[in-house]
Design an enzyme around this catalytic site. Sequence first.
Site, PDB file in Angstrom:
ATOM      1  N   GLY A   1       0.793  -1.222   0.000  1.00  0.00           N
ATOM      2  CA  GLY A   1       0.000   0.000   0.000  1.00  0.00           C
ATOM      3  C   GLY A   1       0.826   1.273   0.000  1.00  0.00           C
ATOM      4  O   GLY A   1       0.261   2.375  -0.018  1.00  0.00           O
TER       5      GLY A   1
ATOM      6  N   ASP B   1      -6.723 -11.001  -7.768  1.00  0.00           N
ATOM      7  CA  ASP B   1      -7.050  -9.577  -7.846  1.00  0.00           C
ATOM      8  C   ASP B   1      -6.579  -8.940  -9.148  1.00  0.00           C
ATOM      9  O   ASP B   1      -6.873  -7.778  -9.424  1.00  0.00           O
ATOM     10  CB  ASP B   1      -6.473  -8.822  -6.652  1.00  0.00           C
ATOM     11  CG  ASP B   1      -4.948  -8.919  -6.559  1.00  0.00           C
ATOM     12  OD1 ASP B   1      -4.302  -9.399  -7.516  1.00  0.00           O
ATOM     13  OD2 ASP B   1      -4.407  -8.503  -5.515  1.00  0.00           O
TER      14      ASP B   1
END
Length: 219
Positions: free
Chosen positions: A81, A191
């Site tokens: 992230g 994903d």
Amino acid sequence: MQAGLLRWVAACLLALPVLAQAQATAAAAAAPGTQKTMLIMGDSLSAGYGMSAAQSWVGLLEQRLQREAPDWRVVNGSISGETTAGGASRIVQAVVRERPAVVVIALGANDGLRGLPLADARRNLARMIGASQHVGAQVLLVGMRMPPNLGTDYTAGFEANYRLLAETFDVPLLPFLLEPIATDRVNFQDDNLHPTVEAQAKILDHVWPALQPLLRARR
């Protein structure tokens, strides 16, 4: 060089005494070692999202260095992230603490996915490169590419950011971390963003030729 980057470079020069003082303090406190350090500053693509750290391309890099260049150690400062702003906020402390001979900067993917203004990302990466060079580290800048959903101007500008920074700071550039795997869906987890365990060796084989000259330069 664009005006915004010029202003950042001037500001960085004014801040160098603070970094130099911190570096000197850390150097005085640290015992001399025989190993040289490679610091990786990346995001989930380098942190090994969805797998153990040893399975990531950085983990495989550490294993390769243990076999082929045991005088090097790897410090993986990558965080899932992470953004260029996060990397810029951590870089001074990281380079002072680790005193790396080589810094690999592989950030920007999360900025692009969020549509961060290109000038902001450029300033953040410039801060990271400048801080790394100031402590004497060689830098490998690793780029990313964005899909066209944010518009062709943003996509082209995002890629151009890395070229501009590499030219400005005279550092080698690996234009796209995922180059050898990007076009095949089988290389990605469910994903469709993060590479699989099986793809990590391909990523390392892509990065390795760009790293080798930096390793040889510091022998």
